[in-house]
Design a protein around this motif. Sequence first.
Motif, mmCIF file in Angstrom:
data_model
loop_
_atom_site.group_PDB
_atom_site.id
_atom_site.type_symbol
_atom_site.label_atom_id
_atom_site.label_comp_id
_atom_site.label_asym_id
_atom_site.label_seq_id
_atom_site.Cartn_x
_atom_site.Cartn_y
_atom_site.Cartn_z
ATOM 1 N N CYS A 1 0.811 -1.210 0.000
ATOM 2 C CA CYS A 1 0.000 0.000 0.000
ATOM 3 C C CYS A 1 0.850 1.268 0.000
ATOM 4 O O CYS A 1 1.978 1.289 0.522
ATOM 5 N N TYR A 2 0.275 2.308 -0.543
ATOM 6 C CA TYR A 2 0.901 3.633 -0.544
ATOM 7 C C TYR A 2 1.237 4.066 0.880
ATOM 8 O O TYR A 2 0.441 3.898 1.807
ATOM 9 N N ASN A 3 2.431 4.608 1.023
ATOM 10 C CA ASN A 3 2.907 5.061 2.326
ATOM 11 C C ASN A 3 2.990 6.586 2.306
ATOM 12 O O ASN A 3 3.891 7.154 1.688
ATOM 13 N N PRO A 4 2.062 7.294 2.948
ATOM 14 C CA PRO A 4 2.064 8.762 2.889
ATOM 15 C C PRO A 4 3.327 9.394 3.476
ATOM 16 O O PRO A 4 3.686 10.516 3.105
ATOM 17 N N ARG A 5 4.017 8.686 4.348
ATOM 18 C CA ARG A 5 5.251 9.226 4.928
ATOM 19 C C ARG A 5 6.433 9.097 3.974
ATOM 20 O O ARG A 5 7.422 9.830 4.092
ATOM 21 N N ASP A 6 6.326 8.148 3.052
ATOM 22 C CA ASP A 6 7.395 7.930 2.067
ATOM 23 C C ASP A 6 6.756 7.335 0.819
ATOM 24 O O ASP A 6 6.674 6.112 0.677
ATOM 25 N N PRO A 7 6.296 8.168 -0.109
ATOM 26 C CA PRO A 7 5.564 7.685 -1.291
ATOM 27 C C PRO A 7 6.342 6.696 -2.149
ATOM 28 O O PRO A 7 5.742 5.941 -2.915
ATOM 29 N N HIS A 8 7.672 6.699 -2.043
ATOM 30 C CA HIS A 8 8.480 5.791 -2.851
ATOM 31 C C HIS A 8 8.830 4.510 -2.105
ATOM 32 O O HIS A 8 9.718 3.772 -2.523
ATOM 33 N N ASN A 9 8.126 4.268 -1.005
ATOM 34 C CA ASN A 9 8.374 3.063 -0.207
ATOM 35 C C ASN A 9 7.035 2.484 0.240
ATOM 36 O O ASN A 9 6.607 2.667 1.377
ATOM 37 N N PHE A 10 6.367 1.804 -0.683
ATOM 38 C CA PHE A 10 5.089 1.186 -0.349
ATOM 39 C C PHE A 10 5.302 0.153 0.757
ATOM 40 O O PHE A 10 6.358 -0.490 0.834
ATOM 41 N N LEU A 11 4.289 -0.025 1.598
ATOM 42 C CA LEU A 11 4.380 -0.939 2.734
ATOM 43 C C LEU A 11 3.473 -2.146 2.516
ATOM 44 O O LEU A 11 2.377 -2.012 1.974
ATOM 45 N N GLU A 12 3.935 -3.307 2.971
ATOM 46 C CA GLU A 12 3.093 -4.489 2.842
ATOM 47 C C GLU A 12 1.826 -4.302 3.677
ATOM 48 O O GLU A 12 1.856 -3.742 4.778
ATOM 49 N N CYS A 13 0.702 -4.772 3.140
ATOM 50 C CA CYS A 13 -0.584 -4.581 3.814
ATOM 51 C C CYS A 13 -1.503 -5.746 3.484
ATOM 52 O O CYS A 13 -1.181 -6.603 2.649
ATOM 53 N N THR A 14 -2.646 -5.791 4.123
ATOM 54 C CA THR A 14 -3.648 -6.817 3.837
ATOM 55 C C THR A 14 -4.413 -6.435 2.574
ATOM 56 O O THR A 14 -4.394 -5.279 2.134
#
Length: 217
Positions: A182-195
Amino acid sequence: MPTFSELVRYVMHTGIYERSREYEFTVKYLMPLLVLPRPYRKSIRILDVGGADSRLSKWLAEEGFDVYVIDIREDDYGNARFIKANILEHEFPSEYFDIIVAVSTVEHVGLNCYGQRIEDPDGDIKTMEKLKRWLRTEGLLILTVPYGRPHHPPTFERVYNPTNLWRLQLDDMDIIERRFYCYNPRDPHNFLECTEQKALTTDAVMCVATRKTVKYV
C-alpha cells in the motif's frame, strides 16, 4: 555475487512509488536460478513483458539465460532478444517459455498510453490469454498490477479488485504467493506491505507468483 538489495536496485533501475516492492517480489523468485551452472542456463527461456524502464531482461541475459523482451519502446536490454511490438499483435509458440514476468504492464495494454496505437478495452484479458498460452505447463508467471483505489485516469491504467479480478484469469493457475503493498504517505516511494482489505481502500499493488497447471491451446 551482488546482495539481494543491490540486485533489486540494479534491476528496477528506477525506485519510484511501488517499483521497489514489485522488483523485490520478482527478484526473490528469479535469484535462485543463479545456482544453476552457466551451461544449463541457456536452456531456461524467459519472457519479460513490457521491459522498458527496467534492467531485468538485461541482467537475466548477462547471467546466461535465454531472454526475450517485448515492448513498444526501445531501451537498454543488453543481450536479450528485443521484440519491438505490441503484445496484442505478436505471437509466440504455445508452451514456449519457462518463466514469464509482467511487472506493471498488463493493466496498460490496449489503453491510450505509452504511445500505443491499438486501443482495445479487453487488452488485459487478451494479454493474459496469450501469456498463459505461451507459458509451458508447470512454468512460472510473475505478475504485478495496480489494486484497490484508482489514482490515475482509466485511460492510463486499469485497477483491479475482487469485482474485476476475473479479467486476469488466474482461477485455473496455481497461486504460489500473493502479496499486497500500500501507498505510504510518509514515504511515497516506499510502499508498505498490507492486507488485501487495506489495499482496497488506497493506492496499492498486487504481486502474484503463479504456476501453470493446465495446457492451453
